[in-house]
Design an enzyme around this catalytic site. Structure first.
Site, short mmCIF file in Angstrom:
data_model
loop_
_atom_site.label_atom_id
_atom_site.label_comp_id
_atom_site.label_asym_id
_atom_site.label_seq_id
_atom_site.Cartn_x
_atom_site.Cartn_y
_atom_site.Cartn_z
N ASP A 71 -1.70 14.11 -15.61
CA ASP A 71 -1.51 12.66 -15.61
C ASP A 71 -0.87 12.22 -16.93
O ASP A 71 -1.17 12.77 -18.00
CB ASP A 71 -2.87 11.98 -15.40
CG ASP A 71 -2.75 10.50 -15.14
OD1 ASP A 71 -1.94 10.12 -14.28
OD2 ASP A 71 -3.46 9.73 -15.80
N GLU B 194 3.08 14.44 -13.97
CA GLU B 194 3.17 13.05 -13.52
C GLU B 194 4.11 12.36 -14.52
O GLU B 194 3.67 11.80 -15.52
CB GLU B 194 1.79 12.40 -13.49
CG GLU B 194 1.75 11.00 -12.90
CD GLU B 194 2.02 9.92 -13.94
OE1 GLU B 194 3.07 9.24 -13.85
OE2 GLU B 194 1.20 9.78 -14.86
N ASP C 123 -2.03 5.07 -6.98
CA ASP C 123 -1.80 3.80 -7.66
C ASP C 123 -0.87 2.87 -6.88
O ASP C 123 -0.69 1.71 -7.27
CB ASP C 123 -1.19 4.04 -9.05
CG ASP C 123 -2.23 4.47 -10.07
OD1 ASP C 123 -3.41 4.14 -9.90
OD2 ASP C 123 -1.85 5.16 -11.04
#
Length: 525
Positions: free
Chosen positions: A308, A355, A408
């Site tokens: 992430d 990511e 998200d």
């Protein structure tokens, strides 16, 4: 977990094509108000395999605190004990069926206010039964677990016991000698809270034991698991409390700087996340030992890690502590190539998906490509009308993972319903199709992802099921009401999984060994 019979991935070779689904464990159907790693997860893996899928991606599985966000974990090493399966505790003789009689939980949402006390009550009962009459196998297993995981478990268990003693208060609000980890104060707390510490350790033992059973089943099925590692850690975590020297903190253990992102098109003030930032000088002097331990802990359970906020390895946005917005921050270099060289030396490979979304600069791309880390492409970002948009499939490299959307994002159906007209037109033009309505969009995006050059295609389960705004998992920037969506048994029994298998076969992504029963049924139909 590693799949010994399969090649080490990623990076993905140019010929590799496979697919999977994104679903958090909490979203699995169960009678206990929240998904878990027991029979419901076993059934989910079986269903993925039957649909020809090779990958299951979940969100971070650490213990959650305020807001129940999996991205603000109380530890980088511990697991979320609410994911323990009561059914398997019954098998172990630690609970009876009557102990697990549940109130009437919502089948479509996790009601954390009801689930948390229910699960804690079950764990308390399991601990009582363990102390009173546990099998020799369980007792030996527990002691072995405590020894093997002592490097993080001892601090984490005391941290959680102290959180209970001080009514969940942020650890900086504890007595100063505990905040500062004065040895005599820690020893006294360890003595006074020994019972609570043992219980915390026991719950982790149960979760790790059940997780290993699930991983064994996944391996037997040829299923690969994608874990998710947040870049930063929660300010109120055992990570920061036990390792203050690894973060930029003042003498009172308060952060000098906190993490965030600068102002952009979506937010004029930027985003202020509040996580403490790393002291990379100290970490570098230890050859990134804590960071590598963190990676190794997750790789004990999964095949590949989604990193992430990958861009922070190149540079992160540091905001002075106490600033009202993120506007006053500045970019500060991260560990860069030095970090990945150390990881590869230690682990022998770099099993990562980057990511690499958001405000990405050339140095981020260069770092990703230097180490052949697979990048991320999201179709919901593709239709601004620019033919060079990196999220359009014709611009993908093969060493990439394409998503219709992420946790998200809105569901693809919900996204389309809020999309400006010109982007709707761009979408249908790219699909070379007459404009249709929102009922078609999620499946059309999945078809686009599966037919793309990306080695791996993944969709949230919500898109396969063609669900709308009601099934969104997270709205970034919203403090409450996230992470609660659940899938029902009825939704999982739909024909959508047959469609998914057909799509996977037609797009040449069927990596699994065929299931003879399914193949025969499909041939007859």
């Amino acid at each position: 977990m590693t799949n010994d019979s399969a090649p080490s991935l990623p990076p993905f070779p140019s010929f590799y094509r496979a697919s999977g689904l994104l679903l958090h464990v909490t979203s699995l159907p169960s009678p206990y108000g929240i998904g878990d790693v027991g029979p419901v997860a076993i059934a989910w893996i079986d269903q993925l395999c039957d649909a020809g899928q090779s990958w299951w991606q979940a969100l971070p599985l650490g213990p959650t605190g305020y807001g129940n966000s999996p991205y603000q974990s109380l530890s980088s090493f511990a697991g979320n004990v609410f994911l323990i399966s009561p059914d398997w505790l019954i098998e172990d003789g630690l609970l009876s069926a009557s102990d697990c009689e549940a109130p009437s939980f919502s089948p479509s949402l996790v009601d954390y206010n009801a689930v948390i006390p229910f699960k804690y009550r079950l764990l308390e009962k399991a601990w009582t039964n363990f102390v009173r009459a546990a099998s020799a196998e369980l007792r030996v297993g527990f002691e072995q677990f405590r020894d093997e995981q002592a490097h993080w478990l001892k601090d984490y268990a005391l941290f959680r016991a102290l959180k209970i003693r001080y009514n969940g208060a942020y650890y900086l609000e504890w007595p100063r000698e505990l905040v500062q980890r004065v040895p005599n104060a820690l020893a006294q707390a360890q003595h006074d809270l020994a019972h609570q510490v043992d219980q915390v350790c026991f719950a982790q033992f149960l979760l790790f034991r059940q997780g290993a059973r699930l991983e064994k089943h996944a391996r037997a099925k040829g299923m690969r698991l994608i874990g998710d590692l947040p870049f930063f850690v929660s300010p109120d975590s055992s990570d920061v409390w036990a390792n203050p020297e690894l973060f930029l903190l003042d003498d009172q253990r308060k952060p000098h700087f906190v993490a965030g992102v600068p102002p952009d098109y979506f937010s004029a003030q930027g985003q202020l996340w509040g996580n403490p930032v790393y002291n990379w000088d100290t970490l570098r002097q230890t050859d990134y030992r804590w960071c590598i331990d963190r990676l190794r802990a997750l790789l004990a359970h999964v095949d590949v890690i989604r990193l992430d906020h990958f861009r922070a390895f190149a540079a992160a946005w540091h905001v002075p502590a106490g600033a009202p917005t993120a506007q006053s921050g500045q970019w500060v270099p991260g560990p860069g190539a030095d970090f990945f060289k150390a990881v590869k030396k230690e682990l022998g490979r770099l099993p990562f998906i980057a990511e690499d979304l958001g405000l990405i600069t050339a140095d981020v791309h260069a770092l990703r490509d230097q180490f052949q880390v697979a990048g991320t492409r999201v179709l919901q970002f593709a239709f601004d009308g620019n033919s060079g948009n990196p999220y359009l499939p014709h611009n993908y490299p093969s060493n990439a993972v394409v998503y219709t959307g992420t946790h998200d994002n809105a569901t693809s159906r919900g996204w389309y319903e809020e999309l400006p007209l010109y982007q709707r037109q761009n979408l249908w033009h790219y699909l070379n199709s007459q404009q249709s309505d929102s009922r078609e969009v999620a499946w059309r995006l999945m078809h686009l992802a599966w037919s793309s050059p990306a080695a791996l295609a993944i969709a949230p389960l919500q898109d396969l099921l063609n669900l709308g705004a009601e099934a969104r998992m997270n709205v970034p920037g919203r403090a409450e009401g996230n992470w609660s969506w659940r899938c029902t048994e009825e939704l999982l029994s739909t024909a959508d999984f047959h469609w998914l298998r057909d799509l996977t076969r037609s797009s040449n992504r069927l990596q699994m060994l065929p299931n003879p029963a399914i193949e025969m049924a499909e041939a007859v139909s």
